[in-house]
Design an enzyme around this catalytic site. Structure first.
Site, short mmCIF file in Angstrom:
data_model
loop_
_atom_site.label_atom_id
_atom_site.label_comp_id
_atom_site.label_asym_id
_atom_site.label_seq_id
_atom_site.Cartn_x
_atom_site.Cartn_y
_atom_site.Cartn_z
N HIS A 265 -2.58 -1.48 3.27
CA HIS A 265 -1.59 -1.36 4.34
C HIS A 265 -1.72 -2.58 5.24
CE1 HIS A 265 1.25 0.79 6.82
NE2 HIS A 265 0.56 0.36 7.86
N ASN B 80 1.01 -9.64 -4.17
CA ASN B 80 -0.33 -9.04 -4.30
C ASN B 80 -0.61 -8.63 -5.74
OD1 ASN B 80 -1.98 -8.62 -1.70
ND2 ASN B 80 0.14 -8.21 -1.07
N GLY C 96 5.87 -8.59 -5.08
CA GLY C 96 4.77 -8.52 -6.04
C GLY C 96 3.75 -9.63 -5.92
C1 GAR Z 1 2.15 -6.29 1.50
O1 GAR Z 1 1.99 -6.96 2.71
C2 GAR Z 1 1.57 -4.90 1.57
O2 GAR Z 1 0.47 -4.80 2.40
C3 GAR Z 1 2.73 -4.13 2.14
O3 GAR Z 1 3.86 -4.64 1.49
C4 GAR Z 1 3.64 -6.04 1.23
C5 GAR Z 1 4.04 -6.30 -0.21
O4 GAR Z 1 4.06 -7.67 -0.49
N1 GAR Z 1 2.57 -2.72 1.91
C6 GAR Z 1 3.01 -1.79 2.75
O5 GAR Z 1 3.64 -2.06 3.75
C7 GAR Z 1 2.69 -0.34 2.36
N2 GAR Z 1 2.91 0.55 3.45
P1 GAR Z 1 4.04 -8.16 -2.02
O6 GAR Z 1 5.11 -7.38 -2.76
O7 GAR Z 1 4.36 -9.62 -1.97
O8 GAR Z 1 2.66 -7.87 -2.56
#
Ligand code: GAR
Length: 190
Positions: A103, A14, A12
């Protein structure tokens, strides 16, 4: 005020960055976070930020109208920030061009089912590519295939590990995702 609900499945970081970015906004408010994983780190982050984070089941999401109805009542836009389930057709149909995903690669490269998080960075590393990046795009009924809103690139060194790549991607995500969400939501007609 345009309302946003964030979907997340994991750490989480982002989601937290987006919540902080809009904390004092007069035009956009993050209403809450929906999460499909009970043990996800995003719950703790939301607690600290005093934002509601609600767990839901596969049944709620894909085999009933429960989440769809909540979204129709509570939000104008949906942001996927590290959310790993496919969005069901009833939700895609109810929010055309109003669901925004990030992505961690330059789509159409390294997209599709099973391509998320470290799987993407491992694939980039194994390919020998010396460039990767982020794609911010609208969500349609197919994984990672909706219209591209924005891409940003980062250069890689041969010596970069998948973890180094993840870090470079996070830097781009934190810088651009909130700004592009804002720009997309506040665009004429939205
Ligand atoms: C992020 O890097 C996002 O781009 C990726 O998961 C991560 C989540 O990090 N999303 C994908 O791979 C979707 N296909 P976070 O939970 O620390 O935000």
């Amino acid at each position: 005020m345009k309302r946003v609900i964030i979907f997340a499945s994991g750490a989480g970081s982002n989601a937290e960055n987006i919540i902080r970015y809009f904390q004092n906004s007069k035009k956009i408010s993050v209403e809450k976070v929906f999460c499909n994983k009970k043990e996800a780190g995003v719950f703790n982050r939301c607690k600290k930020l005093a934002i509601d984070c609600e767990w839901f089941s596969r049944e709620d999401f894909s085999y009933s109208n429960k989440i769809l109805k909540a979204l129709q009542k509570e939000t104008d836009f949906i942001v996927l920030a590290g959310f790993l389930w496919k969005i069901p057709e009833n939700i895609v149909a109810a929010f055309p061009n109003k669901i925004i995903n990030i992505h961690p690669a330059l789509l159409p490269k390294y997209g599709g089912k099973g391509m998320y998080g470290m799987h993407v960075h491992n694939a980039v590393k194994n390919s020998g590519d010396l460039e990767t990046g982020i794609t911010i795009h609208f969500v349609n009924e197919h994984y990672d295939e909706g219209g591209v809103i924005f891409q940003a690139k980062t250069q890689l060194k041969v010596s970069d590990s998948p973890e180094d790549i993840a870090q470079k991607i996070h830097i781009l995500e934190y810088e651009y995702f909130p700004k592009l969400i804002e720009k997309t939501i506040l665009k004429d007609g939205n």
